[in-house]
Design an enzyme around this catalytic site. Structure first.
Site, PDB file in Angstrom:
ATOM      1  N   HIS B  63      26.591  34.405  28.747  1.00  0.00           N
ATOM      2  CA  HIS B  63      27.159  33.053  28.662  1.00  0.00           C
ATOM      3  C   HIS B  63      28.522  33.148  28.016  1.00  0.00           C
ATOM      4  O   HIS B  63      28.920  34.203  27.504  1.00  0.00           O
ATOM      5  CB  HIS B  63      26.224  32.098  27.910  1.00  0.00           C
ATOM      6  N   HIS B  65      30.043  31.643  25.422  1.00  0.00           N
ATOM      7  CA  HIS B  65      30.396  31.428  24.011  1.00  0.00           C
ATOM      8  C   HIS B  65      31.273  32.582  23.517  1.00  0.00           C
ATOM      9  O   HIS B  65      31.102  33.730  23.914  1.00  0.00           O
ATOM     10  CB  HIS B  65      29.130  31.295  23.153  1.00  0.00           C
ATOM     11  N   ASP B  67      31.514  34.384  20.927  1.00  0.00           N
ATOM     12  CA  ASP B  67      30.956  35.598  20.315  1.00  0.00           C
ATOM     13  C   ASP B  67      30.357  36.536  21.360  1.00  0.00           C
ATOM     14  O   ASP B  67      29.906  37.635  21.017  1.00  0.00           O
ATOM     15  CB  ASP B  67      29.928  35.256  19.224  1.00  0.00           C
ATOM     16  N   HIS B  68      30.399  36.129  22.621  1.00  0.00           N
ATOM     17  CA  HIS B  68      29.888  36.997  23.690  1.00  0.00           C
ATOM     18  C   HIS B  68      30.981  37.447  24.661  1.00  0.00           C
ATOM     19  O   HIS B  68      30.723  38.302  25.508  1.00  0.00           O
ATOM     20  CB  HIS B  68      28.764  36.279  24.456  1.00  0.00           C
ATOM     21  N   HIS B 143      20.166  27.265  26.888  1.00  0.00           N
ATOM     22  CA  HIS B 143      21.095  27.296  25.773  1.00  0.00           C
ATOM     23  C   HIS B 143      21.953  26.037  25.909  1.00  0.00           C
ATOM     24  O   HIS B 143      21.780  25.280  26.858  1.00  0.00           O
ATOM     25  CB  HIS B 143      21.913  28.594  25.853  1.00  0.00           C
ATOM     26  N   ASP B 214      21.488  34.122  24.689  1.00  0.00           N
ATOM     27  CA  ASP B 214      20.947  33.185  23.691  1.00  0.00           C
ATOM     28  C   ASP B 214      20.073  32.157  24.414  1.00  0.00           C
ATOM     29  O   ASP B 214      20.468  31.611  25.441  1.00  0.00           O
ATOM     30  CB  ASP B 214      22.086  32.452  22.987  1.00  0.00           C
ATOM     31  N   HIS B 272      20.838  39.596  17.838  1.00  0.00           N
ATOM     32  CA  HIS B 272      21.439  38.291  17.557  1.00  0.00           C
ATOM     33  C   HIS B 272      20.833  37.735  16.259  1.00  0.00           C
ATOM     34  O   HIS B 272      20.295  36.628  16.199  1.00  0.00           O
ATOM     35  CB  HIS B 272      21.180  37.325  18.734  1.00  0.00           C
TER      36      HIS B 272
HETATM   37 ZN    ZN Z   1      25.542  33.970  20.505  1.00  0.00          ZN
END
Ligand code: ZN
Ligand code: ZN
Lengths: 317, 317
Positions: B63, B65, B67-68, B143, B214, B272
Site C-alpha cells: 500500500h 503509506h 512508511d512503505h 486498511h 497492514d 510492523h
Molecule cells: Zn505501515
C-alpha cells in the site's frame, strides 16, 4: 549558533556518510533550526541528535538532485507526529519543482500534515527572507541543474546602555534610561544634559553563514562567501582533479580553499565528500586545503561546529 | 529461499526498527531477490546486508503509506549506479498511484535510470505474475487505504529419473533416459517395455510464502495464508488490543496467530512492530502469540529466516 552536519557524502549513501543535509541551529537566537537540503534518511540521522523536528521551521533546498531531497516526504510526515497541540508551520525554499515533488509524495501516500506547509520556489537571485534578526539571500551556482547557494546574515546586535558609566555620573535610574538607550538627549533635574549616544556601547556584528549546493568554481561563490564567519563548501574532488571537477560540475578542496582565502572567510567547512575518500585520504584532502586556507575542516556526519561572534575584526558600532 | 527483514517497525523509523521492507531471497532458485515494500532508508539497510541491489528484480508494494514507499526513489536511483554493463530491468507492482509517485520523483530530480523500469498497478485481485518457477497472486486486505497481501507459490519440483533403479534392471543409458523422464513407454532392444512413469521419483512440493500489508482482521487473510510455509503478518498491537487494532485498521499478535493456526501455516513471522514495544515487551508479544500458535517469531531488522522444503506433510508426486 551552530552548524550540525547530518549528511556529508556525495551522490549515494555510504556506510560512513549519509547523503546531504546540514542543520543551522539557531536555538539561543530564535529557538529554531533551519535545514539545508534533506537527503534520504535525514530523519533517521536526526533521531541520533538532540534536534527536535518541530524546531525545524525552514528547509532550504539547494537543488533537486535526489541525494538532496529524497528525505523530505518522510521527514515532513514524521514531523507531523511529533508536533504538539500548537503545530509550528514549516516553509520550504527551493528551485521550481520542489512543491510538485513534495505534494505528489504527500498526496499519493495520503499524508495529511498536522501543520501548515508553505513553499517558496526560487526565481531571480536575491533576498528571500528577512525578519528582525536574520536575512537570507541566494545566488545561482553552476551545476548540471539549477542549483543555488544560501547566505544567512544575522543582523547586528544594538549596543547596550552603559549603565555602570551612568551610575558613576550619578544619573538617577528610571524611565530616562530608556530614552537614553534610544539615543535621546535628556536634561536632568540638576540641569545637566546627557546625550544617550555617548552611553551606548558598540554594536555587536551579526554573523554570516554561507551554505552552498553542489557547484563547480564560479564567481557567484565569492559574492555569497564574502566575509562569512563560516562557509560550507562542497569538495567532491581533491587536489589535482580540477579538470574532472569542472567536467562533472563539482569543486576540488583547493578551489574551495582559494575562495575562502580570497573573500575573508573565517572558517571553511568541506562537505559532500565522495565515498572514494576514506581513512587517511580524508586527512590529505584537509591538509591540501589547509595549505591554501589554514582554518579548513573536512566535516563528517554529526560534527557540530560553533559559529562564534567575531572579536578580532573590529566592532560594528 | 530466505526471508530477510530490512525494516520491522510501524509508522515512523525508530532507533531500533526501520520502516517496512522485506526481502524474499530466491538466490539458489532463480538468482533474484524480491522486495516487499520499500520504506525510507531501505537502501541504507541493504548496505548492511549481502544483498546486491541489481539482484532485486521485483518490488511488490502492499500500500502507498509513506512508511512503505518513501525509500523507492532513492533505492531505484542508487541501483542505477550499481548496475553493470547489462543492467537488469526491474518491475514494481503496487496499488494505483505508485507509478505517479516514482515517476514524479525521478522527473523532478532529473534521474535517468540505467535500467528499464516497469510498473504493474494492481486492479482486480488474482494472479499477477507467473513463470516456470513461481507464481504470485494478491488479495485486498482491510486498511484505511487500498492495501494487499501477496502469496508467492513456488511450483512443485518434478520428480527425478531414478537412474540407479534403471541401471539395476540393466536398461542401457542413452537418449532413451530422456524419453523415460518425459514419461514415455520405451521398448528396449531385448523386447522389454519400460514405462517411464514407474521410474520417476515423487515430485517435491514447492514452497508458499505469504507477505501481508497492514490490515485488520479480515477473511481474505485466511485465503492468502492457507498452507503457507511462512506467513509474514503485521502485529501492530498486542494481546487485548483487538478493539484498538480494529479502529486503526491493524492487527494484534493474537489475531495473526489464530489465522496461522486455522490455515495450516508452518511458520508465523510477526513484523510492523510499534515502537511502544521495547525490550521484554517484545518477548511478551511473542509469548502471547505462541500460546495460540507455537511456531511464531517476532522478527527484528536484519533477521534472516529460512524457508525449508516440507518433509513431513507428504510428497506431491
Ligand atoms: Zn505501515
Ligand atoms: Zn549532491
Amino acid at each position: 549558533m551552530e552548524i550540525e552536519f547530518l549528511g556529508t557524502g556525495a551522490g549515494s549513501p555510504g556506510k560512513f556518510r549519509n547523503v546531504t543535509a546540514t542543520a543551522l541551529k539557531l536555538l539561543p537566537e530564535i529557538n529554531e533550526v533551519w535545514l539545508f537540503d534533506c537527503g534520504e534518511a535525514t530523519q533517521h540521522q536526526i533521531l541520533r541528535t538532540t534536534i527536535r523536528p518541530r524546531k525545524i521551521t525552514k528547509i532550504f533546498i539547494t537543488h533537486l538532485h535526489g541525494d538532496h531531497i529524497f528525505g523530505l516526504p518522510g521527514f515532513l510526515s514524521s514531523r507531523s507526529f511529533q508536533n504538539g497541540d500548537d503545530p509550528t508551520p514549516l516553509t520550504i525554499y527551493g528551485p521550481a519543482g520542489i512543491e510538485d515533488f513534495v505534494k505528489t509524495s504527500l498526496r499519493v501516500s495520503r499524508t495529511k500534515l498536522a501543520y501548515k506547509l508553505n513553499f517558496i520556489e526560487l526565481g531571480e537571485a536575491g533576498q528571500i527572507f528577512e525578519n528582525d534578526r536574520f536575512k537570507v539571500s541566494f545566488k545561482y551556482l553552476e551545476h548540471r541543474i539549477p542549483c543555488v547557494g544560501y547566505r544567512v546574515e544575522e543582523k547586528d546586535y544594538p549596543g547596550e546602555l552603559q549603565v555602570e558609566k551612568l551610575k558613576e555620573l550619578q544619573v538617577p535610574a528610571g524611565p530616562i534610561y530608556g530614552r537614553l538607550k534610544a539615543g535621546e538627549t535628556v536634561t536632568l533635574a540638576d540641569g545637566r544634559q546627557i546625550n544617550g549616544t555617548d552611553f551606548i556601547g558598540s554594536a555587536k556584528k551579526g554573523r554570516i553563514v554561507t551554505i552552498l549546493g553542489d557547484t563547480r568554481s564560479t564567481p557567484n561563490i565569492e559574492k555569497l562567501a564574502a566575509n562569512a564567519d563560516a562557509l560550507v563548501h562542497e569538495s567532491t574532488y581533491g587536489k589535482g582533479d580540477a579538470k574532472l571537477a569542472r567536467a562533472y560540475y563539482h569543486s576540488t578542496c583547493i578551489q574551495a580553499a582559494q575562495v575562502a582565502k580570497k573573500t575573508g572567510v573565517r572558517k571553511l567547512l568541506l562537505t559532500h565528500i565522495s565515498a572514494r575518500y576514506v581513512g587517511p585520504m580524508v586527512k590529505t584532502l584537509q591538509n591540501d586545503a589547509q595549505d591554501v586556507f589554514k582554518n579548513t575542516k573536512v566535516v563528517k556526519d554529526f560534527d557540530v561546529i560553533q559559529v562564534p561572534f567575531q572579536t578580532n575584526r573590529g566592532e560594528a558600532k
